[in-house]
Write an enzyme that holds these catalytic residues in place. Sequence first.
Site, short mmCIF file in Angstrom:
data_model
loop_
_atom_site.label_atom_id
_atom_site.label_comp_id
_atom_site.label_asym_id
_atom_site.label_seq_id
_atom_site.Cartn_x
_atom_site.Cartn_y
_atom_site.Cartn_z
N HIS A 532 47.46 46.83 40.45
CA HIS A 532 45.37 46.19 40.80
C HIS A 532 44.66 47.19 41.00
CE1 HIS A 532 43.16 44.62 44.41
NE2 HIS A 532 42.51 44.37 43.47
N HIS A 537 40.56 47.14 37.67
CA HIS A 537 39.93 48.05 38.29
C HIS A 537 39.24 49.41 37.39
CE1 HIS A 537 38.33 45.81 42.04
NE2 HIS A 537 39.56 45.67 41.99
N HIS A 723 43.99 40.17 36.39
CA HIS A 723 43.27 40.88 38.06
C HIS A 723 43.48 40.00 39.27
CE1 HIS A 723 40.33 41.12 41.00
NE2 HIS A 723 40.10 42.35 41.48
N ASN A 727 45.61 40.01 42.85
CA ASN A 727 44.46 40.32 43.85
C ASN A 727 45.33 39.24 44.46
OD1 ASN A 727 42.09 41.66 44.92
ND2 ASN A 727 41.76 39.53 45.06
N ILE A 871 36.06 41.93 43.13
CA ILE A 871 36.73 42.60 44.63
C ILE A 871 37.90 43.01 44.02
CG2 ILE A 871 35.70 40.17 45.78
CD1 ILE A 871 38.11 38.69 46.08
#
Length: 871
Positions: A532, A537, A723, A727, A871
């Site tokens: 993640h 990110h 993602h 997520n 997010i």
Amino acid sequence: MFGLSRSGIFNNNTQKIKGTVVLMSKNVLDFNAIASTTSVAGAVSGIFGAISDVAGSVVDGATAIFSRSIALKLISGTKTDGEGSGKVGKKTFLQKHLPTLPNLRAKQDAFDIYFEYDADFGIPEAFYIKNYMQVEFFLVSVTLEDIPNHGTIHFVCNSWVYNFKNYKKDRIFFTNQVYLPSATPAALVKYRNEELENLRGDGTGKRKEADRIYDYDVYNDLGNPDKDTTLARPILGGSAQYPYPRRCRTGRRNTKKDPNSEVLSSSTYVPRDEIFGHLKSSDFLTFGIKSLSQTVLPLFQSALGFNAEFHSFDDARAFFEGGIYLPTNLISQISPLPVLKELFRTDGEQVLKFPPPRVIQVSKSAWMTDEEFGREMIAGVNPNVIKRLDVFPPQSSLDPSEFGDQTSTITKESLETNLEGLTVDQAIEGNKLFILDYHDAFMPFLTKINGLEVSKAYATRTILLLKNDGTLKPLVIELSLPRLGGPAGNKIIGAHSRVVLPAKEGAEGTIWLLAKAYAIVNDSCYHQLMSHWLNTHAVMEPFVIATNRNLSVLHPIHKLLEPHYRDTMNINGLARQSLINAGGIIEKSFLPRKFSVEMSSAAYKNWVFPDQALPADLIKRGLAVEDPSSPYGVRLVIDDYPYAVDGLEIWDAIKTWVQDYVSLYYASDDEVRKDYELQAWWKEAVERGHEDLKDKPWWPKMQTLDELVQSSSIIVWTASALHAAVNFGQYPYGGLILNRPTVSRRFIPEIESKDYQELVTNPQKAFLRTITRKFEALVDLTVIEILSRHASDEVYLGQRDNPNWTSDSRAIQAFKKFGNKLAEIEARIEQRNKEPSLRNRRGPAQMEYTVLLPSSEEGLTFRGIPNSISI
């Protein structure tokens, strides 16, 4: 023909062209201001009520505030001045407020503006804007109507504009046209280059809120050594020991105790336009997590106590079924915060209650089954780690000179006990054996982790059999600890390993349940830190920075990639403040504690950019083989692999869209090589953004159309579908801490010990004394519920937030084709989920695999692929 300006009559070569400016005031978007009111609606009402009090009406008030405070000057894209740059028109101010403009979104204001125009000016393709107010505003768009011999011109802005004194040069915006650098009209070349120079900055000084400067730095702001030496953390990036992607430079001063680390700040700088600023989106997330970290969790820890344990499985499920009773004064301290009131639903007084996660909505105990345990490896929240086992016994890639022999101790005999009549060799040859292998990821860190009072863990290997019905059956779990030796007795010289076989009853049944828990704890931590955080990110931020520094907004590739960057730098900055920082949420609730980011740095050593393409990833893990006759060029080894089946369709749609789009602007490899902005972008993304891996031979050279299409497709896939896959299942699966514990706190008890007897007499208590405690679970649940939600202003794959994102009708048509293809994929996924023979799409928990359905509504929906990592 004569026309009138505000100053009177002007000559017959001049006329007026009308424009519409759409903006949002800072007050509407300022979430900190909103948070201090009783509701979001009340805040907005209060803001415009104040305007009304001053000016007599909302409309008149808005006109009075903005009309003489914001000025624009058009810039010609076709006619030059004496120096060869586009002509600049006269300064013009906003005029009438238009509250009823069609398609005006909530919280937006529109204004008329009129520009003096003559034929000698040519076609406007840019404009300067000056803000004379002390407060900033968010400029959404500008539209010019009835341009002679041209028609309507759109400027999609989406940018914060501060008082003009904050800028060395006036803010400039460009039309929604696209030009390769070599095809840029001569009149715009200077402006195009100047804007990129502004965005790059000079690499010095502390960044201020109003800045729009993109630059690189290492992760040297995670620790807080000045507060406490125990909060010191290693610098990630810039060394062979701790390689890492780069983050955005802030320029804060260094700490006193570590001259190479930056001081912490309550407000971490990111370029202002990266804070998109829509209600319920990044502001909601930022304020929610900051308040949670700084205010709420300390209150919860005080009320619950850090060491409080669950007493039974019913006690753990009470988070959803009965609620958690908290002191009245604690609830009252939370209640003034409207964001947190939405997250912490209470019955009005003392009960805190979470929504039931999907994994227990049908069955309370399905999570305990071996079938669900195996299914979640290919259809759960972390479905992209499992590998095909092609060598037995499993091997380690750890350096034997540093870690000794780490070869698995699992024997063929132990596997063949449950191998349904097959030998190990037959199972390997038939592509029947798979492994979830966290041995190498955890072994180098176990001495440190197990030296902590709160964590006790094993390095795990889990081997599974692909059954004839398509499901995965766990055969064995190996639990390993470092074997220490050497002159000082602290060098890893091998492993102490224990092999656990499936069992259903007695102490052996509880030990098997615990063995699965140790494997899941490793999986949970690897998911949060690597799958993640690191692999979506962190690795994306260098591309965001490089794009803004090197690709003009006029560049077609900038226009292709920009939607997939929205809010990513903002959420990453928040993560450094509250999630992955020393003493932050991850360290509070996950096994590795203060060694968490070190582990992600070690994983980055093995990150390979081309392997982030889904087909390449599947082939590398042995879950697919190349097959030109298959629809996507690969054939799956597990036919019913929901993440791969759905993902390959999404990947193919993305790549086809990127191929269609890129081919509109590049006719040959030579054009790719000669595009100096593109070459600068890629060189900087590799050599500065991923500097610690810049010498790896696997980097694409960006010399061909194929390399451009593949690299751009990987970026879009990573930011959107990958993602989403890792997520939005976090709360549906991990909301039940029994199903996905984040911490293990003791080893398997020794035979004949008191704790061992507990395995027989009270197996639930033995299990709960080993996994995550109440406070840690509360931290985890609260955060993953926030992270698993969609905002009301989410923009999903196949969508754009503005229909006028480009003036190129060919690109619009290609994008429409992309959207239609995604809709067809969504229908096929929903149909597959109804097919009873595809057992992995529902499993014992009866959870349909929905995270790769492209569309979604707002909230905790367990579906939807947003364009970006917001997010």
